[in-house]
Design a protein around this motif. Structure first.
Motif, PDB file in Angstrom:
ATOM      1  N   GLY A 102       0.793  -1.220   0.000  1.00  0.00           N
ATOM      2  CA  GLY A 102       0.000   0.000   0.000  1.00  0.00           C
ATOM      3  C   GLY A 102       0.824   1.267   0.000  1.00  0.00           C
ATOM      4  N   ILE A 103       2.158   1.128   0.027  1.00  0.00           N
ATOM      5  CA  ILE A 103       3.018   2.317   0.089  1.00  0.00           C
ATOM      6  C   ILE A 103       2.870   3.163  -1.174  1.00  0.00           C
ATOM      7  N   ASP A 104       2.884   2.500  -2.339  1.00  0.00           N
ATOM      8  CA  ASP A 104       2.762   3.257  -3.594  1.00  0.00           C
ATOM      9  C   ASP A 104       1.396   3.932  -3.685  1.00  0.00           C
ATOM     10  N   VAL A 105       0.353   3.244  -3.257  1.00  0.00           N
ATOM     11  CA  VAL A 105      -0.992   3.834  -3.284  1.00  0.00           C
ATOM     12  C   VAL A 105      -1.042   5.058  -2.381  1.00  0.00           C
ATOM     13  N   TYR A 106      -0.448   4.944  -1.203  1.00  0.00           N
ATOM     14  CA  TYR A 106      -0.429   6.080  -0.268  1.00  0.00           C
ATOM     15  C   TYR A 106       0.290   7.278  -0.882  1.00  0.00           C
ATOM     16  N   CYS A 107       1.452   7.044  -1.468  1.00  0.00           N
ATOM     17  CA  CYS A 107       2.222   8.145  -2.051  1.00  0.00           C
ATOM     18  C   CYS A 107       1.458   8.817  -3.190  1.00  0.00           C
ATOM     19  N   ARG A 108       0.809   8.011  -4.032  1.00  0.00           N
ATOM     20  CA  ARG A 108       0.018   8.588  -5.128  1.00  0.00           C
ATOM     21  C   ARG A 108      -1.168   9.370  -4.573  1.00  0.00           C
ATOM     22  N   ALA A 109      -1.765   8.866  -3.504  1.00  0.00           N
ATOM     23  CA  ALA A 109      -2.909   9.553  -2.909  1.00  0.00           C
ATOM     24  C   ALA A 109      -2.488  10.920  -2.367  1.00  0.00           C
ATOM     25  N   VAL A 110      -1.330  10.967  -1.720  1.00  0.00           N
ATOM     26  CA  VAL A 110      -0.835  12.243  -1.185  1.00  0.00           C
ATOM     27  C   VAL A 110      -0.592  13.240  -2.317  1.00  0.00           C
ATOM     28  N   VAL A 111       0.064  12.793  -3.399  1.00  0.00           N
ATOM     29  CA  VAL A 111       0.339  13.679  -4.530  1.00  0.00           C
ATOM     30  C   VAL A 111      -0.957  14.164  -5.159  1.00  0.00           C
ATOM     31  N   HIS A 112      -1.897  13.239  -5.352  1.00  0.00           N
ATOM     32  CA  HIS A 112      -3.185  13.565  -5.979  1.00  0.00           C
ATOM     33  C   HIS A 112      -3.948  14.579  -5.142  1.00  0.00           C
ATOM     34  N   LEU A 113      -4.059  14.302  -3.834  1.00  0.00           N
ATOM     35  CA  LEU A 113      -4.837  15.183  -2.970  1.00  0.00           C
ATOM     36  C   LEU A 113      -4.151  16.534  -2.809  1.00  0.00           C
ATOM     37  N   SER A 114      -2.833  16.536  -2.753  1.00  0.00           N
ATOM     38  CA  SER A 114      -2.103  17.813  -2.634  1.00  0.00           C
ATOM     39  C   SER A 114      -2.344  18.698  -3.846  1.00  0.00           C
ATOM     40  N   ALA A 115      -2.395  18.084  -5.032  1.00  0.00           N
ATOM     41  CA  ALA A 115      -2.646  18.865  -6.246  1.00  0.00           C
ATOM     42  C   ALA A 115      -4.053  19.445  -6.245  1.00  0.00           C
ATOM     43  N   ILE A 116      -5.009  18.683  -5.704  1.00  0.00           N
ATOM     44  CA  ILE A 116      -6.382  19.173  -5.649  1.00  0.00           C
ATOM     45  C   ILE A 116      -6.528  20.316  -4.661  1.00  0.00           C
ATOM     46  N   MET A 117      -5.804  20.197  -3.530  1.00  0.00           N
ATOM     47  CA  MET A 117      -5.964  21.180  -2.461  1.00  0.00           C
ATOM     48  C   MET A 117      -5.197  22.477  -2.706  1.00  0.00           C
TER      49      MET A 117
END
Length: 243
Positions: free
Chosen positions: A227-242
């Motif tokens: 789940g590490i890669d999923v977590y990292c992608r989620a952080v990048v994705h959400l940071s771009a949205i915010m």
């Protein structure tokens, strides 16, 4: 082994033990039928508990949970923190961590629970906890003290400050009252108080809002990396949205 049924049995056993203590305290004025009834109940409880007695059960259970369920995730969180990928003071990191790893931790706990319920207990003639539960239930039904009623749900118990309080019940001995802790049911109210007490980290409304912002993101994806890669992608994705 059903958690609800075990919880109900232990609550009933505790209630009967308290009643027995009250009867003992009221001797020699206790009524004979009451003494006989609670004696039979305590005997039945002892019989059930003795069949479940395994001197290694508690230590093995927690060892298995730590080794098979929690340790791998602890190492993941240490790795993320050490590599500056996780900052628990960062709302985005904290929320993504929960959304990615909470289902994984729960699934791992479920697997550990199932394995535990079907492991053989040496001191119980190699019967599994599931088999012991069924045997105990059948014995309870045969003896007439199994009602099949699972009792009140957890929400009812947790939200009623006077749950199980009987105003007409005999008072416990004065010595016990003197050492009883006060405000034992006091709990933090609100997400801020819960976070301060270390009970809660994420607010449900916040998590639901993030899911709405990322409707197509698969937090449960198997990335073959815990789940590490999923977590990292989620952080990048959400940071771009915010931004």
């Amino acid at each position: 082994m059903s958690h609800d049924n075990v919880h109900h049995f232990l609550m009933e056993a505790h209630h009967i033990a308290q009643e027995a203590q009250f009867i003992i305290d009221s001797l020699p004025n206790a009524e004979t039928p009451a003494v006989e009834r609670v004696t039979h109940q305590l005997s039945a409880i002892r019989t059930i508990l003795s069949t479940l007695d395994d001197p290694h059960s508690d230590s093995r259970l927690w060892r298995d949970i730590r080794k098979d369920t929690l340790e791998s995730f602890r190492q993941i969180f240490i790795y993320l923190t050490a590599n500056d990928l996780l900052d628990m003071d960062n709302d985005i990191h904290r929320s993504c961590l929960y959304l990615v790893f909470q289902p994984r931790i729960q699934a791992s706990l479920d697997r550990t629970r199932d394995a535990w319920n079907h492991h053989k207990i040496r001191t119980a003639k190699n019967k599994t906890p599931v088999a012991l539960y069924e045997l105990s239930r059948e014995a309870a039904i045969a003896r007439g003290y199994w009602t099949g009623d699972p009792g009140d749900d957890i929400a009812t118990v947790a939200n009623d400050p006077l749950y199980a309080y009987d105003g007409e019940a005999p008072l416990p001995p004065a010595g016990e009252n003197a050492v009883d802790p006060e405000n034992v049911r006091d709990v933090p109210v609100g997400i801020a108080a819960e976070r301060e007490a270390g009970i809660a980290i994420n607010d449900d409304d916040e998590l639901n809002a993030i899911k709405e912002l990322m409707p197509d993101f698969n937090f449960d994806e198997d990335d073959n990396n815990w789940g590490i890669d999923v977590y990292c992608r989620a952080v990048v994705h959400l940071s771009a949205i915010m931004v």
